[in-house]
Design a protein around this motif. Structure first.
Motif, PDB file in Angstrom:
ATOM      1  N   PHE A  94       0.838  -1.193   0.000  1.00  0.00           N
ATOM      2  CA  PHE A  94       0.000   0.000   0.000  1.00  0.00           C
ATOM      3  C   PHE A  94       0.873   1.242   0.000  1.00  0.00           C
ATOM      4  N   THR A  95       0.230   2.348  -0.294  1.00  0.00           N
ATOM      5  CA  THR A  95       0.898   3.642  -0.293  1.00  0.00           C
ATOM      6  C   THR A  95       0.026   4.632   0.472  1.00  0.00           C
ATOM      7  N   TYR A  96       0.612   5.749   0.838  1.00  0.00           N
ATOM      8  CA  TYR A  96      -0.145   6.805   1.495  1.00  0.00           C
ATOM      9  C   TYR A  96       0.539   8.132   1.234  1.00  0.00           C
ATOM     10  N   ALA A  97      -0.172   9.207   1.469  1.00  0.00           N
ATOM     11  CA  ALA A  97       0.380  10.555   1.339  1.00  0.00           C
ATOM     12  C   ALA A  97      -0.003  11.329   2.585  1.00  0.00           C
ATOM     13  N   THR A  98       0.963  12.047   3.143  1.00  0.00           N
ATOM     14  CA  THR A  98       0.699  12.876   4.314  1.00  0.00           C
ATOM     15  C   THR A  98       1.611  14.093   4.281  1.00  0.00           C
ATOM     16  N   SER A  99       1.128  15.187   4.819  1.00  0.00           N
ATOM     17  CA  SER A  99       1.960  16.389   4.901  1.00  0.00           C
ATOM     18  C   SER A  99       2.568  16.506   6.291  1.00  0.00           C
ATOM     19  N   LEU A 100       2.292  15.530   7.129  1.00  0.00           N
ATOM     20  CA  LEU A 100       2.800  15.522   8.506  1.00  0.00           C
ATOM     21  C   LEU A 100       3.989  14.590   8.638  1.00  0.00           C
ATOM     22  N   THR A 101       4.577  14.572   9.815  1.00  0.00           N
ATOM     23  CA  THR A 101       5.669  13.644  10.106  1.00  0.00           C
ATOM     24  C   THR A 101       5.135  12.405  10.805  1.00  0.00           C
ATOM     25  N   GLN A 102       3.809  12.265  10.796  1.00  0.00           N
ATOM     26  CA  GLN A 102       3.161  11.135  11.441  1.00  0.00           C
ATOM     27  C   GLN A 102       2.152  10.499  10.495  1.00  0.00           C
ATOM     28  N   LEU A 103       1.879   9.216  10.739  1.00  0.00           N
ATOM     29  CA  LEU A 103       0.799   8.515  10.066  1.00  0.00           C
ATOM     30  C   LEU A 103      -0.298   8.378  11.107  1.00  0.00           C
ATOM     31  N   CYS A 104      -1.511   8.802  10.763  1.00  0.00           N
ATOM     32  CA  CYS A 104      -2.587   8.887  11.757  1.00  0.00           C
ATOM     33  C   CYS A 104      -3.829   8.120  11.336  1.00  0.00           C
ATOM     34  N   ASN A 105      -4.714   7.913  12.296  1.00  0.00           N
ATOM     35  CA  ASN A 105      -5.941   7.158  12.054  1.00  0.00           C
ATOM     36  C   ASN A 105      -6.918   7.888  11.133  1.00  0.00           C
ATOM     37  N   VAL A 106      -6.647   9.126  10.791  1.00  0.00           N
ATOM     38  CA  VAL A 106      -7.488   9.849   9.835  1.00  0.00           C
ATOM     39  C   VAL A 106      -6.926   9.757   8.411  1.00  0.00           C
ATOM     40  N   ASP A 107      -5.755   9.127   8.272  1.00  0.00           N
ATOM     41  CA  ASP A 107      -5.116   9.015   6.959  1.00  0.00           C
ATOM     42  C   ASP A 107      -5.726   7.869   6.147  1.00  0.00           C
ATOM     43  N   ILE A 108      -5.553   7.967   4.847  1.00  0.00           N
ATOM     44  CA  ILE A 108      -6.072   6.990   3.896  1.00  0.00           C
ATOM     45  C   ILE A 108      -4.897   6.262   3.253  1.00  0.00           C
ATOM     46  N   ILE A 109      -5.001   4.930   3.151  1.00  0.00           N
ATOM     47  CA  ILE A 109      -4.006   4.162   2.410  1.00  0.00           C
ATOM     48  C   ILE A 109      -4.636   3.725   1.093  1.00  0.00           C
ATOM     49  N   THR A 110      -3.790   3.477   0.099  1.00  0.00           N
ATOM     50  CA  THR A 110      -4.251   2.962  -1.184  1.00  0.00           C
ATOM     51  C   THR A 110      -3.483   1.686  -1.485  1.00  0.00           C
ATOM     52  N   VAL A 111      -4.223   0.608  -1.748  1.00  0.00           N
ATOM     53  CA  VAL A 111      -3.609  -0.677  -2.076  1.00  0.00           C
ATOM     54  C   VAL A 111      -2.866  -0.537  -3.397  1.00  0.00           C
ATOM     55  N   LEU A 112      -1.679  -1.128  -3.456  1.00  0.00           N
ATOM     56  CA  LEU A 112      -0.905  -1.176  -4.697  1.00  0.00           C
ATOM     57  C   LEU A 112      -1.041  -2.577  -5.271  1.00  0.00           C
ATOM     58  N   GLN A 113      -1.617  -2.663  -6.455  1.00  0.00           N
ATOM     59  CA  GLN A 113      -1.816  -3.953  -7.100  1.00  0.00           C
ATOM     60  C   GLN A 113      -0.709  -4.190  -8.114  1.00  0.00           C
ATOM     61  N   ASN A 114      -0.141  -5.399  -8.100  1.00  0.00           N
ATOM     62  CA  ASN A 114       0.906  -5.776  -9.042  1.00  0.00           C
ATOM     63  C   ASN A 114       0.224  -6.275 -10.304  1.00  0.00           C
ATOM     64  N   VAL A 115       0.235  -5.439 -11.356  1.00  0.00           N
ATOM     65  CA  VAL A 115      -0.436  -5.761 -12.607  1.00  0.00           C
ATOM     66  C   VAL A 115       0.599  -5.735 -13.729  1.00  0.00           C
ATOM     67  N   GLY A 116       0.851  -6.886 -14.315  1.00  0.00           N
ATOM     68  CA  GLY A 116       1.792  -6.957 -15.438  1.00  0.00           C
ATOM     69  C   GLY A 116       3.179  -6.471 -15.085  1.00  0.00           C
ATOM     70  N   GLY A 117       3.609  -6.702 -13.870  1.00  0.00           N
ATOM     71  CA  GLY A 117       4.941  -6.281 -13.444  1.00  0.00           C
ATOM     72  C   GLY A 117       5.018  -4.841 -12.987  1.00  0.00           C
ATOM     73  N   GLY A 118       3.913  -4.115 -13.072  1.00  0.00           N
ATOM     74  CA  GLY A 118       3.880  -2.728 -12.611  1.00  0.00           C
ATOM     75  C   GLY A 118       2.884  -2.573 -11.474  1.00  0.00           C
ATOM     76  N   LEU A 119       2.982  -1.475 -10.772  1.00  0.00           N
ATOM     77  CA  LEU A 119       2.078  -1.225  -9.656  1.00  0.00           C
ATOM     78  C   LEU A 119       0.979  -0.256 -10.068  1.00  0.00           C
ATOM     79  N   MET A 120      -0.256  -0.650  -9.759  1.00  0.00           N
ATOM     80  CA  MET A 120      -1.423   0.168 -10.075  1.00  0.00           C
ATOM     81  C   MET A 120      -2.186   0.440  -8.787  1.00  0.00           C
ATOM     82  N   PRO A 121      -2.755   1.639  -8.624  1.00  0.00           N
ATOM     83  CA  PRO A 121      -3.541   1.905  -7.424  1.00  0.00           C
ATOM     84  C   PRO A 121      -4.819   1.079  -7.407  1.00  0.00           C
ATOM     85  N   GLY A 122      -5.156   0.582  -6.220  1.00  0.00           N
ATOM     86  CA  GLY A 122      -6.381  -0.179  -6.025  1.00  0.00           C
ATOM     87  C   GLY A 122      -7.290   0.560  -5.062  1.00  0.00           C
TER      88      GLY A 122
END
Length: 140
Positions: A94-122
């Motif tokens: 998974f991946t995430y984006a934050t402007s803070l120096t912390q990862l918090c319970n209000v943050d969103i993660i995005t699954v990274l799917q391995n498709v054809g040898g590349g990573l696609m957002p899920g």
């Protein structure tokens, strides 16, 4: 400017300002879903809303709702997502984006799917609180 992070398998790959750890992507054979259950854990403290990014050493995606964050010093924080996150347990990345120096319970993660040898957002999913745990080792 938000920091972007990409977490893959049990390691971290950062695509922003800092590089925490680098682990190669598993090949297709290694990426097969594991049929193991979430390991038992003993709660060793009160849940917290955030953990410091600089302390994260690796992650273990356990299933579609459970991620263990391994911090420096061997501390483990289990995040039980409020809802299942489609294919997180299968892709284990998974991946995430934050402007803070912390990862918090209000943050969103995005699954990274391995498709054809590349990573696609899920699927994108919200995090839960981070509960400090001690993983229970199975008796042999």
């Amino acid at each position: 400017m938000p920091l972007h992070r990409r977490l893959i398998a049990s390691g971290l790959i950062a695509t922003g300002a800092a590089l925490f750890a680098l682990q190669p992507l598993a090949n297709a054979q290694d990426a097969a879903p594991k049929k193991s259950k979430v390991p038992s854990a003993e709660v060793v403290g009160e849940p917290v809303s955030c953990i410091n990014l600089s302390q994260i050493r690796s992650t273990q995606v356990r299933d579609d709702r459970t991620i263990d964050f391994i911090l420096s010093g061997g501390r483990v924080y289990r995040n039980q997502l409020p809802n299942q996150c489609g294919s997180l347990g299968f892709d284990r990345a998974f991946t995430y984006a934050t402007s803070l120096t912390q990862l918090c319970n209000v943050d969103i993660i995005t699954v990274l799917q391995n498709v054809g040898g590349g990573l696609m957002p899920g699927a994108s999913c919200g995090l839960g609180e981070f509960t400090p745990v001690k993983l229970v080792k199975k008796a042999k």
